[in-house]
Design a protein around this motif. Structure first.
Motif, PDB file in Angstrom:
ATOM      1  N   ARG A 251      36.788  54.992  78.472  1.00 48.06           N
ATOM      2  CA  ARG A 251      37.534  54.148  77.528  1.00 48.06           C
ATOM      3  C   ARG A 251      37.991  52.872  78.208  1.00 48.06           C
ATOM      4  NH1 ARG A 251      42.258  52.952  74.386  1.00 48.06           N
ATOM      5  NH2 ARG A 251      43.486  53.492  76.201  1.00 48.06           N
ATOM      6  N   ASP A 252      39.283  52.773  78.614  1.00 49.92           N
ATOM      7  CA  ASP A 252      39.782  51.522  79.198  1.00 49.92           C
ATOM      8  C   ASP A 252      40.125  51.690  80.683  1.00 49.92           C
ATOM      9  OD1 ASP A 252      40.404  48.847  78.971  1.00 49.92           O
ATOM     10  OD2 ASP A 252      42.476  49.202  78.379  1.00 49.92           O
ATOM     11  N   GLY A 253      39.622  52.787  81.270  1.00 53.80           N
ATOM     12  CA  GLY A 253      39.912  53.062  82.673  1.00 53.80           C
ATOM     13  C   GLY A 253      41.140  53.945  82.815  1.00 53.80           C
ATOM     14  N   VAL A 254      40.970  55.083  83.473  1.00 54.35           N
ATOM     15  CA  VAL A 254      42.082  55.997  83.740  1.00 54.35           C
ATOM     16  C   VAL A 254      42.117  56.222  85.245  1.00 54.35           C
ATOM     17  CG1 VAL A 254      43.040  58.314  83.350  1.00 54.35           C
ATOM     18  CG2 VAL A 254      41.720  57.195  81.549  1.00 54.35           C
ATOM     19  N   THR A 255      43.280  56.055  85.840  1.00 52.22           N
ATOM     20  CA  THR A 255      43.391  56.283  87.281  1.00 52.22           C
ATOM     21  C   THR A 255      44.113  57.598  87.546  1.00 52.22           C
ATOM     22  OG1 THR A 255      43.241  53.968  87.869  1.00 52.22           O
ATOM     23  CG2 THR A 255      44.375  55.381  89.437  1.00 52.22           C
ATOM     24  N   ILE A 256      43.502  58.396  88.395  1.00 49.93           N
ATOM     25  CA  ILE A 256      44.071  59.688  88.787  1.00 49.93           C
ATOM     26  C   ILE A 256      44.474  59.576  90.247  1.00 49.93           C
ATOM     27  CG2 ILE A 256      43.621  62.168  89.047  1.00 49.93           C
ATOM     28  CD1 ILE A 256      41.407  61.877  86.945  1.00 49.93           C
ATOM     29  N   CYS A 257      45.751  59.769  90.529  1.00 47.96           N
ATOM     30  CA  CYS A 257      46.235  59.767  91.915  1.00 47.96           C
ATOM     31  C   CYS A 257      46.814  61.145  92.212  1.00 47.96           C
ATOM     32  CB  CYS A 257      47.366  58.768  92.130  1.00 47.96           C
ATOM     33  SG  CYS A 257      46.993  57.078  91.682  1.00 47.96           S
ATOM     34  N   ARG A 258      46.377  61.733  93.321  1.00 56.58           N
ATOM     35  CA  ARG A 258      47.018  62.980  93.768  1.00 56.58           C
ATOM     36  C   ARG A 258      48.008  62.625  94.850  1.00 56.58           C
ATOM     37  NH1 ARG A 258      45.831  67.906  97.120  1.00 56.58           N
ATOM     38  NH2 ARG A 258      46.848  69.575  95.950  1.00 56.58           N
ATOM     39  N   LYS A 259      49.240  63.099  94.678  1.00 55.93           N
ATOM     40  CA  LYS A 259      50.272  62.839  95.682  1.00 55.93           C
ATOM     41  C   LYS A 259      50.021  63.750  96.883  1.00 55.93           C
ATOM     42  CE  LYS A 259      54.803  61.806  96.786  1.00 55.93           C
ATOM     43  NZ  LYS A 259      55.968  62.189  95.970  1.00 55.93           N
TER      44      LYS A 259
ATOM     45  N   ARG B  61      47.282  40.698  85.760  1.00 52.46           N
ATOM     46  CA  ARG B  61      47.798  40.659  87.134  1.00 52.46           C
ATOM     47  C   ARG B  61      48.541  41.948  87.478  1.00 52.46           C
ATOM     48  NH1 ARG B  61      47.929  35.499  89.672  1.00 52.46           N
ATOM     49  NH2 ARG B  61      46.861  34.043  88.311  1.00 52.46           N
ATOM     50  N   GLY B  62      49.327  42.445  86.523  1.00 48.47           N
ATOM     51  CA  GLY B  62      50.081  43.687  86.742  1.00 48.47           C
ATOM     52  C   GLY B  62      49.145  44.844  87.027  1.00 48.47           C
ATOM     53  N   ILE B  63      48.073  44.923  86.256  1.00 49.13           N
ATOM     54  CA  ILE B  63      47.111  46.015  86.437  1.00 49.13           C
ATOM     55  C   ILE B  63      46.377  45.864  87.770  1.00 49.13           C
ATOM     56  CG2 ILE B  63      44.880  46.854  85.567  1.00 49.13           C
ATOM     57  CD1 ILE B  63      46.218  46.612  82.742  1.00 49.13           C
ATOM     58  N   GLN B  64      45.965  44.650  88.100  1.00 46.81           N
ATOM     59  CA  GLN B  64      45.255  44.450  89.372  1.00 46.81           C
ATOM     60  C   GLN B  64      46.142  44.806  90.573  1.00 46.81           C
ATOM     61  OE1 GLN B  64      44.114  40.365  88.633  1.00 46.81           O
ATOM     62  NE2 GLN B  64      42.012  40.953  88.127  1.00 46.81           N
ATOM     63  N   GLN B  65      47.399  44.403  90.472  1.00 45.97           N
ATOM     64  CA  GLN B  65      48.352  44.709  91.558  1.00 45.97           C
ATOM     65  C   GLN B  65      48.547  46.222  91.670  1.00 45.97           C
ATOM     66  OE1 GLN B  65      51.880  42.254  91.111  1.00 45.97           O
ATOM     67  NE2 GLN B  65      52.917  43.428  92.706  1.00 45.97           N
ATOM     68  N   PHE B  66      48.670  46.869  90.506  1.00 48.24           N
ATOM     69  CA  PHE B  66      48.808  48.329  90.474  1.00 48.24           C
ATOM     70  C   PHE B  66      47.597  48.988  91.147  1.00 48.24           C
ATOM     71  CE2 PHE B  66      47.514  52.328  88.703  1.00 48.24           C
ATOM     72  CZ  PHE B  66      48.668  53.079  88.680  1.00 48.24           C
ATOM     73  N   ASN B  67      46.381  48.548  90.763  1.00 46.91           N
ATOM     74  CA  ASN B  67      45.159  49.174  91.285  1.00 46.91           C
ATOM     75  C   ASN B  67      45.086  49.045  92.808  1.00 46.91           C
ATOM     76  OD1 ASN B  67      44.341  49.924  88.731  1.00 46.91           O
ATOM     77  ND2 ASN B  67      42.995  48.172  88.434  1.00 46.91           N
ATOM     78  N   ARG B  68      45.415  47.857  93.302  1.00 51.56           N
ATOM     79  CA  ARG B  68      45.373  47.659  94.768  1.00 51.56           C
ATOM     80  C   ARG B  68      46.397  48.573  95.448  1.00 51.56           C
ATOM     81  NH1 ARG B  68      44.776  42.130  93.254  1.00 51.56           N
ATOM     82  NH2 ARG B  68      47.007  41.789  93.523  1.00 51.56           N
ATOM     83  N   ALA B  69      47.599  48.628  94.867  1.00 51.72           N
ATOM     84  CA  ALA B  69      48.670  49.440  95.471  1.00 51.72           C
ATOM     85  C   ALA B  69      48.329  50.929  95.427  1.00 51.72           C
ATOM     86  CB  ALA B  69      49.995  49.168  94.752  1.00 51.72           C
ATOM     87  N   ALA B  70      47.731  51.371  94.326  1.00 50.89           N
ATOM     88  CA  ALA B  70      47.411  52.801  94.185  1.00 50.89           C
ATOM     89  C   ALA B  70      46.362  53.217  95.214  1.00 50.89           C
ATOM     90  CB  ALA B  70      46.917  53.104  92.771  1.00 50.89           C
ATOM     91  N   TYR B  71      45.362  52.352  95.449  1.00 54.50           N
ATOM     92  CA  TYR B  71      44.329  52.683  96.431  1.00 54.50           C
ATOM     93  C   TYR B  71      44.835  52.528  97.863  1.00 54.50           C
ATOM     94  CZ  TYR B  71      40.381  53.623  93.338  1.00 54.50           C
ATOM     95  OH  TYR B  71      39.540  54.209  92.429  1.00 54.50           O
ATOM     96  N   ALA B  72      45.794  51.621  98.067  1.00 57.12           N
ATOM     97  CA  ALA B  72      46.289  51.374  99.431  1.00 57.12           C
ATOM     98  C   ALA B  72      47.347  52.391  99.862  1.00 57.12           C
ATOM     99  CB  ALA B  72      46.877  49.962  99.524  1.00 57.12           C
TER     100      ALA B  72
ATOM    101  N   LYS C  53      49.414  55.259 101.218  1.00 56.58           N
ATOM    102  CA  LYS C  53      49.067  56.305 102.185  1.00 56.58           C
ATOM    103  C   LYS C  53      49.405  57.700 101.645  1.00 56.58           C
ATOM    104  CE  LYS C  53      47.903  53.704 105.844  1.00 56.58           C
ATOM    105  NZ  LYS C  53      47.245  52.669 105.033  1.00 56.58           N
ATOM    106  N   ASP C  54      50.313  57.757 100.674  1.00 60.31           N
ATOM    107  CA  ASP C  54      50.716  59.064 100.148  1.00 60.31           C
ATOM    108  C   ASP C  54      50.012  59.406  98.830  1.00 60.31           C
ATOM    109  OD1 ASP C  54      52.029  57.057  98.802  1.00 60.31           O
ATOM    110  OD2 ASP C  54      53.985  58.064  98.763  1.00 60.31           O
ATOM    111  N   LEU C  55      48.930  58.661  98.495  1.00 59.73           N
ATOM    112  CA  LEU C  55      48.177  58.967  97.275  1.00 59.73           C
ATOM    113  C   LEU C  55      46.691  59.051  97.598  1.00 59.73           C
ATOM    114  CD1 LEU C  55      49.743  56.448  94.701  1.00 59.73           C
ATOM    115  CD2 LEU C  55      50.312  58.879  94.961  1.00 59.73           C
ATOM    116  N   PHE C  56      45.996  59.962  96.920  1.00 59.37           N
ATOM    117  CA  PHE C  56      44.529  59.943  96.938  1.00 59.37           C
ATOM    118  C   PHE C  56      44.116  59.520  95.528  1.00 59.37           C
ATOM    119  CE2 PHE C  56      40.235  61.414  96.522  1.00 59.37           C
ATOM    120  CZ  PHE C  56      39.682  61.084  97.754  1.00 59.37           C
TER     121      PHE C  56
END
Ligand SMILES: C[S@@+](CC[C@H](N)C(=O)[O-])C[C@H]1O[C@@H](n2cnc3c(N)ncnc32)[C@H](O)[C@@H]1O
Length: 214
Positions: free
Chosen positions: A205-213, A182-193, A195-198
């Motif tokens: 491997r286990d999935g790596v998320t890259i966000c540009r501020k 649940r923590g990871i799913q919530q994180f993923n939704r928040a990271a994509y939503a 407005k100040d992150l791309f």
């Protein structure tokens, strides 16, 4: 064949690990130590990505949240070069002692600062902005850690996060009580939503998320 526990085809995973060159001696020793003791390090495929991102972004200040024996820390320190400062943060005394010894042996101790305790508190106590923040803490803490970390990344900097596919469990409805998924799913939704992150998720491997501020 696709297996629910693998993010990519096992043959792709096997090929990727087979074609990846052997790591530097200290990193290789850490890989063996982590394998024997079941310590969840990012491994060489993701380690090389961290190295590359640190190098091409010209990062000079990096803060890592959840560092264990310092394996990912060393990849960052190598990629960022001698002018960089890399902050290690972990809650385990034993991990920190072992990491310190690896940093010394790799000849990179002078560019790494060790913080012992809760990574979120250590980040709050360390002034200034960072070019890269890397999140690899306990998974139920991911949403709150995202909230705390984003304001500390400089505009144009990177927020990197490990395990964001969580062996594929991120793709399925989380069972009741599974706070990590649940923590990871919530994180993923928040990271994509945000407005100040791309945000881009890389399925290695286990999935790596890259966000540009932004
Ligand atoms: C997955 S391991 C880190 C692996 C490391 N990033 C690597 O790839 O080499 C997670 C580590 O984070 C530590 N940890 C988890 N939550 C933490 C927190 N809130 N503050 C500090 N350390 C934490 C655990 O003790 C563990 O050593």
């Amino acid at each position: 064949m696709w297996s629910a526990k693998n993010i990519t085809y096992p043959a792709v995973e096997k090929y990727l690990y087979a074609i990846t060159p052997k790591s530097d001696p200290v990193l290789y020793e850490m890989e063996r130590y982590a394998y024997k003791r079941d310590i969840p390090i990012v491994g060489p495929t993701v380690g090389r990505l961290l190295y590359l991102l640190a190098q091409i972004s010209g990062a000079k200040r990096i803060f890592e949240m959840g560092s264990a024996i310092g394996y990912s820390t060393l990849w960052f320190a190598m990629g960022a070069g001698s002018a960089a400062e890399v902050h290690y943060a972990d809650g385990s005394v034993d991990n920190a002692a072992r990491a310190q010894e690896y940093f010394r042996r790799a000849g990179l101790a002078d560019r790494i600062r060790i913080h012992l305790g809760m990574a979120q508190e250590k980040l709050a106590e360390t002034p200034g902005e960072f070019d890269i923040i890397f999140i690899d803490v306990d998974k139920p803490q991911y949403p709150e850690t995202l909230r705390l970390a984003v304001p500390r990344v400089r505009a144009g900097g990177l927020l990197l996060t490990d395990n964001t596919l969580w062996s594929g469990r991120a793709t399925r409805k989380a069972p009741r009580g599974d706070a990590r998924t649940r923590g990871i799913q919530q994180f993923n939704r928040a990271a994509y939503a945000a407005k100040d992150l791309f945000t881009v998720m890389i399925p290695i491997r286990d999935g790596v998320t890259i966000c540009r501020k932004l």
